[in-house]
Write an enzyme that holds these catalytic residues in place. Structure first.
Site, PDB file in Angstrom:
ATOM      1  CD  GLU A 173     -74.835  18.605   0.622  1.00  0.00           C
ATOM      2  OE1 GLU A 173     -75.918  18.975   1.097  1.00  0.00           O
ATOM      3  OE2 GLU A 173     -74.043  19.380   0.044  1.00  0.00           O
ATOM      4  CG  HIS A 174     -70.886  20.834   3.372  1.00  0.00           C
ATOM      5  ND1 HIS A 174     -70.156  21.996   3.252  1.00  0.00           N
ATOM      6  CD2 HIS A 174     -72.138  21.151   2.983  1.00  0.00           C
ATOM      7  CE1 HIS A 174     -70.947  22.963   2.831  1.00  0.00           C
ATOM      8  NE2 HIS A 174     -72.161  22.488   2.665  1.00  0.00           N
TER       9      HIS A 174
END
Lengths: 433, 428
Positions: free
Chosen positions: B71-72
């Site tokens: 996600e990051h």
């Protein structure tokens, strides 16, 4: 959004923000009191005791069950600290008549006003005071709340730095009150405080949502019932804002705590709060409040020193806090980079057109969306009214748009580091690390 | 071909357009007269999806925290730019989060919605992982992990999940550990991305003054692919018994903090579960009120039914000087409900509370989130409010008979540090 304001009783004004686009309406009573440790402690206690029961619904169960049957309006009694004043706030956020299946043709707002009257005008009394057993439990709960502040390390670090930055101004009073003041509160003194709030406090009423015919009369009747015994001349004026005194040198403070991460909070003096806060707001966006801010892009993304690093303004008091969660060995690097980014913004040539455009867009976007929530817009109106700022929306927009790079650099130049507070996490990180 | 359907709910006064995109993506468009636009775009992939199956059917375990790490990294584009800057240039504010069973990307804006939507799709469909950018992220996420390790509520949650579900990935922090993320590589990230970020495994919901035709055009342009194969999830075989009755630790807290859980791996009948949760734990119901009167609970209290794809459960928690007494009272009350059933009055209160809650969740631009949350679990997004009103006493009593059995109960407690271990705040 249109705001209609009228005076409905001595020291009581009503602002109405009519809108038909919501399924719920918001009704907010805001009693204003001077900031003091005694007031804030007792208001916190009073909030907790009043919501325990009233004459008609004497127990939490009876009161809660009555509320649930009204399709669970959010009824809250809270104490809010602002730089200008203490607010004893009573809110109701309730479904509109249109969405209540068997209520067609009836008016649930009547039920809400009636319930609020019961809570405030007809509280549960024993021997001329509020119910002692409720007060005893709420004193203990409040003491637990004060003690449990340490549980959240991020907010605890900010709290500690704030205490140092504010000195002994009235706003420095602890938002949860103090154990000493808790000890002094009695059933009688709390009831006396409730009566004093109703009789002597300035009251801002805000209604936001579907405003039906006859509501003004209903609210006026309700306001007169609450404030039946007040005289115009007894109404407590709001004291003048007191600003913290600026220290000459930077104060370094460090404490250690049993935590895996350290927290760094830097407090900056930003000079006297200006009438027009737009340049300060634009500066804050560019410096540390947005996901493309200088702090985020450099301290986090370029140097990878933290997960969060951002700036928070207390504009009325002229203070900015830079907060971050870091490993202890990176403390000096974070301070150095924060100072460097601040210095960069002192030169208008280092501020790009894109910085300005993004900041203006972000603020205006946040402002425009206020009208999408009856609660947010109400709170914006209240905060502007209390601080004596205009609720003229066009003025707000034009002030934001008029900010120049030179204005932003001017804000940056005023920033002076005042407190360097470090909460050193000393828990053993273990084999996992 | 894309397929379109209109879901209308007259009581709520809402119309929802559902588009089944040819790529397999389900898109929900809720037209609201709000200034703000909101878009949610996410996949059924979270921290509990801890395995990968290759084309030969071989299954391997991946490092804990990889879904969150991914996600990051999705915010970084091949041109080396942070995509957040692209959103900021459009006046949009983008964010993302990872849960036990989903990863979600979102933005809000007040103008230029379709451009921001296209950017969101481009970002989520353009993975770019290099040894350098993966190494860089490890520093940031390590600090996030340390921050979460200081969180009392996180500690309670993972202790409780471990007590209920044992060696289940639900008991491991979503962000993983500093050690587990050190094992993450670009190739592992690509493998996870390719396995779980498939259109057929994803849902999009948007809310605001939106034209569904324009949304369809944007998605057609940005997501031209054919329907992707469905994801086959590795199912955990959970028993109904808890692994342990208790999980405890000490932290820097002022009074004990606890969370009681009821394990419910079946996860069926979500509306009845939420109504039952309200009757069991609600603040106007017998259990909470009696414990509050005795000074065993305060208003620092929360409860609910965690309706999710993996490891669902009921929970309630707060502060208490005596968590064991709270647990005992809970067991006694749950036993009574199981034996005698719920009262008609309590059921009606719970139905009304949940109905109001569902309505309020549709009363802002965040309605996109509420719709996303229902859709990703395969539930009817506009139907929740009425489902609550339709729950019957027979439904709740049948559920209570199954759910409220002591082998499903567990409790996590965080106690204040014993004096000898205490390193409380001191000046240095």
């Amino acid at each position: 959004m249109e705001i209609k304001s009228v005076l409905v009783a001595p020291g009581v004004d009503l602002s109405v923000i009519p809108s038909e686009k919501f399924k719920s309406n918001y009704f907010s009573l805001n009693f204003l009191l001077p900031l003091s440790e005694e007031n804030i402690t007792r208001c916190n206690l009073l909030s907790a005791v009043l919501i325990r029961g009233c004459g008609k619904y004497p127990t939490s169960a009876e009161l809660g069950r009555h509320i649930a049957m009204l399709y669970d309006p959010d009824i809250s009694v809270r104490t809010v600290k602002t730089p200008y004043t203490l607010i004893f706030r009573v809110n109701a956020y309730f479904l509109d008549n249109r969405f209540i299946p068997e209520k067609a043709g009836e008016d649930i707002f009547e039920d809400i006003l009636s319930l609020l009257s019961e809570l405030l005008v007809f509280p549960l009394l024993e021997n001329g005071g509020l119910k002692p057993s409720y007060l005893a439990i709420e004193k203990k709960n409040q003491l637990d709340r004060i003690r449990s502040r340490i549980n959240n390390k991020n907010s605890y670090a900010l709290y500690r730095c704030e205490r140092l930055a504010l000195g002994d101004i009235p706003y420095a009073c602890d938002a949860l009150g103090t154990p000493e003041e808790l000890e002094k509160a009695t059933p009688e003194s709390l009831y006396k405080l409730l009566r004093a709030i109703l009789e002597k406090s300035r009251l801002h009423i805000v209604y936001s949502g579907s405003y039906k015919e006859g509501y003004r009369e209903k609210i006026t009747r309700f306001a007169k019932l609450l404030t039946a015994e007040r005289n115009e001349e007894d109404i407590i004026p709001i004291p003048k804002l007191v600003l913290p005194v600026d220290a000459e040198s930077v104060r370094d403070e460090a404490e250690c705590i049993d935590a895996f991460q350290s927290r760094l909070v830097l407090a900056y003096s930003m000079g006297k709060a200006p009438e027009n806060t737009a340049p300060l707001q634009i500066f804050n966006e560019i410096f540390g409040a947005s996901p493309v801010s200088r702090l985020f892009m450099n301290v986090r993304e370029r140097l990878n020193l933290c997960y969060y690093c951002s700036s928070v303004q207390q504009s009325a008091l002229g203070i900015m806090y830079v907060v971050s969660g870091i490993s202890a060995e990176n403390r000096e690097r974070v301070i150095k980079e924060t100072e460097l980014q601040l210095k960069e913004l002192c030169d208008p040539d280092n501020i790009t057109e894109e910085d300005m455009k993004n900041a203006v867009e972000s603020l205006l976007s946040a402002y425009r969306t206020l009208s999408d929530s009856p609660i947010s817009y109400t709170e914006w109106v209240i905060s502007r009214e209390i601080s004596g700022r205009s609720t003229d929306t066009d003025k707000y927009v034009s002030e934001i748009k008029a900010v120049t790079k030179k204005d932003v650099a001017g804000v940056a130049k005023k920033a002076r580091l005042k407190i360097n507070y470090f909460l050193n996490g000393v828990a053993e990180r273990g084999p996992d690390e | 071909m894309n397929k379109r359907e209109i879901i209308e709910n007259k009581l709520l006064g809402e119309k929802l357009v559902r588009i089944r995109h040819r790529s397999g993506l389900d898109i929900y468009v809720l037209n609201k007269e709000f200034t703000e636009y909101t878009a949610f775009f996410g996949t059924r992939y979270g921290s509990c999806d801890s395995t990968l199956t290759d084309s030969n059917g071989h299954t391997s375990t991946v490092p804990a925290g990889i879904a969150h790490f991914l996600e990051h990294k999705m915010f970084e584009s091949p041109d080396g730019e942070d995509v957040s800057a692209g959103f900021a240039a459009l006046g949009a504010d983008a964010n993302a989060y990872t849960s036990a069973d989903t990863t979600v990307y979102l933005f809000t804006c007040t103008e230029r919605f379709y451009e921001a939507l296209e950017l969101l799709i481009k970002m989520v469909t353009t993975p770019y992982f290099t040894p350098e950018n993966v190494k860089k992220e490890k520093g940031i996420i390590s600090e996030e992990i340390r921050m979460c390790r200081d969180s009392v509520s996180d500690a309670l949650h993972y202790l409780l999940m471990g007590a209920m579900y044992g060696e289940h990935p639900a008991a491991v922090p979503i962000a993983g550990t500093v050690d587990s993320i050190s094992k993450i590589t670009p190739s592992l990230l690509y493998a996870c991305y390719n396995s779980y970020y498939r259109s057929s495994n994803m849902v999009m919901s948007v809310c605001g003054r939106i034209d569904p035709d324009e949304v369809e055009r944007v998605v057609d342009r940005a997501l031209p692919g054919k329907e992707t194969p469905k994801v086959i999830f590795d199912r955990h075989k959970d028993t109904i018994e808890c692994a342990r009755k208790r999980a405890e630790r000490e932290m820097e807290v002022s009074i004990p903090v606890f969370r009681i859980g009821i394990k419910y791996p079946e996860g069926d009948f979500p509306a009845a579960c939420q109504v039952l949760s309200e009757i069991l734990f609600g603040e106007c119901e017998e259990l909470y009120c009696s414990l509050y009167e005795k000074g065993l609970l305060s208003e620092n209290y929360s409860y609910g039914y965690a309706c999710r794809r993996t490891a669902p459960y009921f929970a309630a928690g707060g502060d208490s000087d005596d968590p064991e007494a709270v647990f005992e009272a809970f067991c006694e009350y749950a036993g009574r409900l199981r034996e005698r059933g719920v009262s008609a009055e309590a059921l009606e209160r719970a139905r009304r509370v949940m109905y109001a809650d569902a309505l309020k969740s549709l009363d802002s631009a965040e309605a996109a989130e509420s719709i996303f949350d229902s859709a990703i679990l395969g539930m009817e997004p506009l139907g929740r409010a009425e489902e609550f009103l339709a729950v019957t006493i027979e439904d709740v009593n049948a559920l209570a008979g199954r759910v409220l059995s002591p082998e499903r109960f567990a409790m996590s407690v965080v106690y204040p540090k014993a004096a000898e271990n205490k390193k409380s705040v001191k000046k240095i």
